[in-house]
Design a protein around this motif. Structure first.
Motif, PDB file in Angstrom:
ATOM      1  N   LEU A  78      11.701 -79.527-111.947  1.00 24.22           N
ATOM      2  CA  LEU A  78      12.353 -80.202-110.828  1.00 24.22           C
ATOM      3  C   LEU A  78      13.792 -80.503-111.224  1.00 24.22           C
ATOM      4  O   LEU A  78      14.039 -81.094-112.276  1.00 24.22           O
ATOM      5  CB  LEU A  78      11.627 -81.505-110.482  1.00 24.22           C
ATOM      6  N   LEU A  79      14.736 -80.076-110.399  1.00 23.32           N
ATOM      7  CA  LEU A  79      16.152 -80.358-110.614  1.00 23.32           C
ATOM      8  C   LEU A  79      16.594 -81.376-109.576  1.00 23.32           C
ATOM      9  O   LEU A  79      16.464 -81.140-108.369  1.00 23.32           O
ATOM     10  CB  LEU A  79      16.985 -79.081-110.478  1.00 23.32           C
ATOM     11  N   LYS A  80      17.120 -82.516-110.043  1.00 23.59           N
ATOM     12  CA  LYS A  80      17.592 -83.565-109.133  1.00 23.59           C
ATOM     13  C   LYS A  80      19.108 -83.652-109.259  1.00 23.59           C
ATOM     14  O   LYS A  80      19.626 -84.147-110.268  1.00 23.59           O
ATOM     15  CB  LYS A  80      16.936 -84.907-109.472  1.00 23.59           C
ATOM     16  N   PRO A  81      19.845 -83.133-108.278  1.00 24.69           N
ATOM     17  CA  PRO A  81      21.311 -83.111-108.387  1.00 24.69           C
ATOM     18  C   PRO A  81      21.906 -84.501-108.602  1.00 24.69           C
ATOM     19  O   PRO A  81      21.538 -85.460-107.917  1.00 24.69           O
ATOM     20  CB  PRO A  81      21.745 -82.531-107.036  1.00 24.69           C
ATOM     21  N   THR A  82      22.820 -84.590-109.576  1.00 24.13           N
ATOM     22  CA  THR A  82      23.533 -85.841-109.836  1.00 24.13           C
ATOM     23  C   THR A  82      24.954 -85.784-109.280  1.00 24.13           C
ATOM     24  O   THR A  82      25.576 -86.806-109.027  1.00 24.13           O
ATOM     25  CB  THR A  82      23.594 -86.122-111.344  1.00 24.13           C
ATOM     26  N   ASN A  83      25.487 -84.565-109.128  1.00 32.44           N
ATOM     27  CA  ASN A  83      26.800 -84.357-108.507  1.00 32.44           C
ATOM     28  C   ASN A  83      26.840 -82.918-108.013  1.00 32.44           C
ATOM     29  O   ASN A  83      25.804 -82.233-107.974  1.00 32.44           O
ATOM     30  CB  ASN A  83      27.936 -84.651-109.499  1.00 32.44           C
ATOM     31  N   ASP A  84      28.012 -82.439-107.622  1.00 36.60           N
ATOM     32  CA  ASP A  84      28.109 -81.100-107.042  1.00 36.60           C
ATOM     33  C   ASP A  84      27.864 -79.988-108.061  1.00 36.60           C
ATOM     34  O   ASP A  84      27.631 -78.836-107.674  1.00 36.60           O
ATOM     35  CB  ASP A  84      29.485 -80.897-106.402  1.00 36.60           C
ATOM     36  N   THR A  85      27.943 -80.289-109.348  1.00 38.50           N
ATOM     37  CA  THR A  85      27.829 -79.231-110.360  1.00 38.50           C
ATOM     38  C   THR A  85      26.778 -79.515-111.436  1.00 38.50           C
ATOM     39  O   THR A  85      26.688 -78.762-112.400  1.00 38.50           O
ATOM     40  CB  THR A  85      29.183 -79.017-111.070  1.00 38.50           C
ATOM     41  N   GLY A  86      25.991 -80.567-111.299  1.00 37.48           N
ATOM     42  CA  GLY A  86      25.027 -80.889-112.338  1.00 37.48           C
ATOM     43  C   GLY A  86      23.772 -81.524-111.785  1.00 37.48           C
ATOM     44  O   GLY A  86      23.742 -82.030-110.664  1.00 37.48           O
TER      45      GLY A  86
END
Length: 506
Positions: A78-86
């Motif tokens: 699961l990837l939970k975006p923290t900003n536009d690039t990470g």
């Protein structure tokens, strides 16, 4: 060993998640043991399993449709975006770190053993595994490192159904272009095409279907109509965000924070006829709702500052001063307090933001800590005052996902028990006047809670709250899954799909 079928799409929001859930329900109705699976999910809507592990909400919806308990095996990454690039990277339900897109792209293949271990375990336990892809399989810059579309289909040796979204236009170009950008080996794995979200007379579409089949040599397995169903959908592309109607007797406004998470928390309000639920992102849209909800967020401090800069903070404070109801969940609960401190740089390395002022509507202070709280909980409302005082004694259940510890000068308003072997009892939430907050996601999933809130809001406006039809959320969800299954049986060639599953790929 179970067999498999994979649902891929020509783009994000083509309808893969809903179709995967619907097929799970059809197969279960037909007597098969079924599970969903998605090797890698990027979403801010997440869920905590009974083991205290974190997974994507879409696979939870699909598990519900299959009539089984959600398991982190269904979503190993699961990837939970923290900003536009990470993004925060979660593997097998545990956080392994925060990575930039380039860092994750460079190392993601090392997680293939985790993916295969989860998949093979589900394969051994079930008759059919319904695999969902992500985005498009034809992103030619990403294909070499793919682990979620054709890369996953190859690992699982799974036939593929490719879904295109006709509602946004260009569906024939979507499907044909996707097929042409696949390798010959991958093209051979696509056994059927599905046109999704069709509105109108299907006979007008038929000449195009015949031309498409002639050009790609792959049969069309069906044309799904645009289905108006209340089923949890995926993150930022949700059509829920664009509903602006205030036709209901009760008007509830959810602040659409830039990094909003777990907005599925509020779907139960949409199931009630008397309620209009709106997502607002600027002061002009807010108007004068009966209740404002501050939702969860992946970055509480950044979204609090956005709230301040956008002018919405002032509107919310005015709303509170008039005695209207405000309810915060998780990050929204943290924002309602006096201060938020981040001494360890959990959310920001900028020391000027080490301590920020909250909205000051609750006598709370929050400190971010490195340890992430992940637990299922059940409990009861206790010290509740104001418009929602009728919630006293009402039971609730849900789950916590947060990295803050909040203290208050007032008694907590909810008594919780963690759903673990230890089963520790703890206090949660704060209430001051008509301002309420809790860390519990899913708090509104309890029928008595959502019904009680709607009745209280109606009575505050002079209506008879007892006239509201009591809603059984679980029963309502079952009707929605069954209606979806009926639509699939009516509009997809299920005999052909069963043949595709049985034959597999060479």
């Amino acid at each position: 060993m179970g067999k498999s079928i994979m649902i891929q799409g020509t783009m994000s929001n083509a309808g893969k998640s809903i179709l995967t859930g619907g097929l799970c329900r059809v197969f279960v109705q037909d007597g098969y043991k079924v599970t969903p699976f998605k090797s890698q999910n990027m979403a801010l809507n997440s869920f905590i399993t009974k083991e205290g592990l974190e997974m994507g909400r879409a696979q939870v919806m699909q598990a519900e449709a299959a009539g089984i308990e959600p398991s982190v095996l269904m979503n190993p990454i699961l990837l939970k975006p923290t900003n536009d690039t990470g993004s925060q990277v979660i593997v097998n339900g545990e956080v392994v770190g925060t990575m930039s897109a380039r860092e994750y792209f460079a190392c993601k293949k090392k997680y293939i053993p985790d993916i295969l271990k989860a998949y093979h375990k589900l394969e051994q336990q079930n008759d059919i595994v319904v695999i969902e892809g992500a985005g498009s399989p034809a992103e030619i810059n990403l294909k070499s490192e793919d682990i979620v579309n054709m890369g996953m289909a190859k690992m699982a040796k799974s036939p593929v159904l490719l879904v295109g979204d006709i509602d946004r236009g260009g569906v024939f170009a979507q499907l044909l272009g996707t097929i042409l950008l696949l390798e010959k080996e991958e093209q051979a794995m696509v056994k059927g095409l599905i046109i999704n979200k069709f509105r109108g007379d299907k006979t007008i579409l038929e000449p195009g279907l015949k031309m498409l089949e002639d050009k790609v040599g792959i049969p069309v397995s069906g044309v799904m109509p645009y289905c108006h169903l209340d089923i949890d959908d995926e993150d930022s592309l949700s059509e829920r965000f664009y509903k602006k109607s205030t036709t209901g007797l009760v008007d509830i406004a959810v602040i659409r924070l830039p990094k909003i998470s777990n907005f599925t928390d509020f779907n139960p309000f949409e199931y009630i006829e008397e309620v209009s639920l709106r997502y607002v992102s600027n002061p002009a849209e807010l108007m004068d709702p009966d209740m404002i909800i501050l939702p969860g967020t992946k970055n509480t401090i950044e979204d609090l500052l956005w709230l301040r800069e956008s002018g919405l903070e002032a509107k919310i404070l005015q709303h509170a001063a008039r005695g209207k109801v405000i309810f915060g969940v998780c990050g929204g609960y943290q924002m309602l307090g006096n201060t938020i401190s981040d001494p360890s740089g959990i959310e920001t390395k900028n020391h000027t933001l080490e301590k920020v002022k909250g909205l000051g509507l609750l006598p709370n202070d929050t400190i971010f800590m490195p340890e992430k709280t992940r637990t299922r909980v059940n409990g009861v409302f206790t010290h509740v005052e104001g418009v929602l005082k009728g919630l006293r004694g009402v039971e609730l259940e849900g789950y916590e996902i947060h990295m803050g510890i909040t203290t208050s000068s007032k008694p907590n308003c909810i008594r919780l028990q963690s759903d673990t072997e230890v089963g520790e009892t703890k206090e949660d939430g704060t209430c001051k006047g008509n301002v309420y907050g809790t860390y519990v996601h899913g708090v509104f999933d309890s029928s008595n809670v959502v019904n009680g809130i709607v009745r209280a809001l109606l009575e505050a406006k002079g209506y008879n709250g007892k006239d509201v039809r009591a809603l059984d959320i679980n029963e309502y969800k079952e009707t929605q899954y069954n209606q979806l299954a009926d639509a699939i049986r009516k509009n997809l060639d299920m005999d052909a799909i069963y043949r595709i599953i049985e034959e597999g790929i060479e």
